[in-house]
Design an enzyme around this catalytic site. Structure first.
Site: not given
Length: 328
Positions: A126, A151, A176, A247, A297
């Site tokens: 990320t 991000k 994202d 998640k 991820d």
């Protein structure tokens, strides 16, 4: 299940640097660890309470503490599924149960789940939200990694992606927005991101506003994150998303996460397995769900200034399955 003793710990793990998304920035990760024991063997599970879902460290610790009488009276993992709602508290206890059951059986968690022995997986890395220039510099430093996750937040997003693409020409890119766009921003950005070779857009609109995606063109596949928690979410996603992001903290543990993956695949969804910012103890059970999925991820440990003993081993972006000393 025997009567179980419970221990709950609050921990803070410093990050290597500031981690920023559309909703804010942090320099450490606060986690809750639940440990359950039958007096001879212990199991551990880690969770990250998330304010976006109304969770706090104190509230999650209270929810876990509230299970102490039931644990002392023989609550088992399947009973836990109805004793607590999906969320961080149930995740910590559910993963602690899997760890305990594995040790009691002398088997690995994947054997208990009826799954093949896990293989290495390649995780996204990320890039924290920053200016286009800073994100371009971060991309250059990470250009050898095969999958980068960016991000985003709205203004300057196209410049951010272009800067990353310039400096990481061979990397697969996913982005994202963390609910940071509106429908007009989506309509403007999606085709241009497709031109830049972006492979997936995660949660472009707020979860409460994503009905606006129904009937919209999807030049880049869309992934539901904040809009998808457990199996009960799936019926609300039809016609809006191509992927779901599983998640464990949202699903409420490995038990529900495995069931969610199975049901989502039957419904035709492509699968991403993600994480909160946490240590290897939280990533280890998620690796079971991530086997063979399109997008993994689980890079939380790569952001830690220091990880746990017996931590997951990384070879670049490649993750090696956990040792029994860590979990499961």
């Amino acid at each position: 299940m025997a009567r179980l003793a419970l221990e709950i710990k609050r921990e803070a793990w410093p990050l290597k640097g500031a981690f920023t998304i559309s909703r804010g920035s942090r320099t450490e990760s606060e986690v809750v660890v639940a440990t359950i024991s039958d007096g001879t063997v212990t199991g551990r599970g880690e969770c990250v309470p998330y304010r976006r879902y109304g969770e706090t460290i104190e509230g999650v610790m209270r929810d876990i503490e509230g299970m102490r009488p039931a644990l002392e009276q023989g609550l088992d993992r399947m009973g836990l599924q109805s004793a607590l709602p999906a969320g961080a508290a149930r995740n910590a206890l559910d993963c602690a149960f899997w760890d305990l059951e594995s040790k009691l059986a002398g088997k690995r968690a994947w054997d208990l789940a009826g799954l093949p022995e896990p293989l290495d997986v390649v995780t996204a890395y990320t890039l924290s939200l920053d200016t286009p220039e800073k994100m371009g510099e971060a991309a250059l430093a990470a250009a050898s990694r095969p999958l980068l996750k960016l991000k985003l937040a709205g203004p300057e997003d196209l410049d951010r992606v272009a800067a990353v693409r310039k400096n990481a020409a061979d990397a697969r890119l996913i982005v994202d927005a963390n609910e940071g766009w509106d429908i007009n921003a989506y309509r403007t950005l999606a085709p241009k991101l497709a031109d830049l070779g972006v492979a997936m857009i995660e949660q472009p609109l707020p979860a409460g506003d994503d009905d606006a995606l129904s009937g919209e063109a999807r030049p880049v596949p869309l992934c539901a994150d904040e809009s998808c928690h457990d199996r009960s979410s799936l019926s609300k996603l039809t016609g809006k998303y191509d992927f779901i992001n599983i998640k464990l903290d949202k699903a409420g543990g490995l038990t529900e996460a495995l069931a969610l993956r199975q049901e989502a695949e039957k419904a035709g969804y492509r699968i991403m397995v993600g994480c909160m910012m946490a240590t290897s103890l939280a990533m280890a059970p998620a690796m079971l769900v991530a086997q063979g999925v399109e997008v993994t991820d689980l890079d939380g440990p790569l952001w830690m200034a220091k990880d746990r003993a017996d931590a997951l081993q990384f070879e670049g972006s490649r993750m090696v399955p956990p040792s029994a000393k860590l979990w499961g």
